[in-house]
Design an enzyme around this catalytic site. Structure first.
Site, mmCIF file in Angstrom:
data_model
loop_
_atom_site.group_PDB
_atom_site.id
_atom_site.type_symbol
_atom_site.label_atom_id
_atom_site.label_comp_id
_atom_site.label_asym_id
_atom_site.label_seq_id
_atom_site.Cartn_x
_atom_site.Cartn_y
_atom_site.Cartn_z
ATOM 1 N N TYR A 250 0.838 -1.197 0.000
ATOM 2 C CA TYR A 250 0.000 0.000 0.000
ATOM 3 C C TYR A 250 0.878 1.253 0.000
ATOM 4 C CZ TYR A 250 -3.054 3.633 1.882
ATOM 5 O OH TYR A 250 -3.726 4.813 2.086
ATOM 6 N N GLU B 286 -11.727 5.233 5.144
ATOM 7 C CA GLU B 286 -11.175 6.007 6.264
ATOM 8 C C GLU B 286 -12.219 6.266 7.340
ATOM 9 O OE1 GLU B 286 -9.768 8.902 3.602
ATOM 10 O OE2 GLU B 286 -7.836 7.906 3.345
ATOM 11 N N TRP C 165 -5.464 0.947 10.523
ATOM 12 C CA TRP C 165 -5.577 0.986 9.070
ATOM 13 C C TRP C 165 -5.332 -0.407 8.468
ATOM 14 C CZ3 TRP C 165 -8.149 3.271 5.634
ATOM 15 C CH2 TRP C 165 -7.792 3.263 4.288
#
Length: 191
Positions: free
Chosen positions: A19, A41, A49
């Site tokens: 990522y 988010e 995350w």
């Protein structure tokens, strides 16, 4: 790229590194990608995350590949299906917020031509370069994220506070918060 110098936050897993290396901090101008990050988010609030990254493919399936037009039309039955889907974060408030946010997202597109034009307008279309030397120098939020979050709240968006919006700015390259020693920072600033 195993020997490349990276931002410290991403070195704990291959998924994080992928990522970081391919997406985080790359300028996004595609509205569907902006919407994807907003949904992910806001779902991440209170979670890590990496938890969301692991569920990302499930989110793509559950949320019609983050098509804001389709998500804006989700009714009671679809929300119930999402709430029962263990491949995503099953939180009624976050699911309701994603539908509301899709509706508001479409309103911004209508007003500004695109969500991208709207959000990049806060920086006159130019990335904000952080020039951070260490992870400790990276803030959780800034005046810019405060301003955008407040504007979105006035427009009726939910679960998009300043900290979440700063994450969005970082993820979509509106803010470059790669530390200066990271190879992604250097690649972005050649020439």
């Amino acid at each position: 790229m195993p020997n490349m110098k990276r931002c410290e936050w991403c070195t704990s897993s291959d998924l994080y590194m992928e990522y970081h290396d391919a997406e985080w901090g790359v300028p996004v101008f595609d509205d569907q990608k902006h919407f994807e990050f907003l949904v992910l988010e806001s779902a991440q609030a209170g979670l890590s995350w990496i938890t969301i990254l692991k569920k990302r493919e499930n989110y793509r399936k559950a949320y019609d590949n983050f098509d804001p037009i389709k998500v804006a039309r989700y009714g009671v039955a679809k929300k119930a299906k999402l709430l029962a889907d263990d491949g995503i974060v099953r939180n009624r408030l976050k699911i309701d917020a994603s539908v509301t946010n899709a509706q508001k997202f479409l309103e911004i597109q209508k007003e500004f031509g695109s969500f991208s034009d709207y959000i990049w307008g806060f920086t006159d279309g130019k990335p904000v370069i952080g020039k951070r030397k260490s992870l400790e120098e990276i803030p959780a939020k800034t005046e810019l994220s405060d301003k955008i979050s407040l504007d979105l709240k006035k427009r009726g968006f939910k679960f998009l506070g300043s900290v979440i919006m700063y994450s969005h700015l970082q993820a979509t390259g509106i803010v470059n918060d790669h530390v200066v020693s990271c190879f992604r920072y250097k690649v972005r600033h050649r020439g």
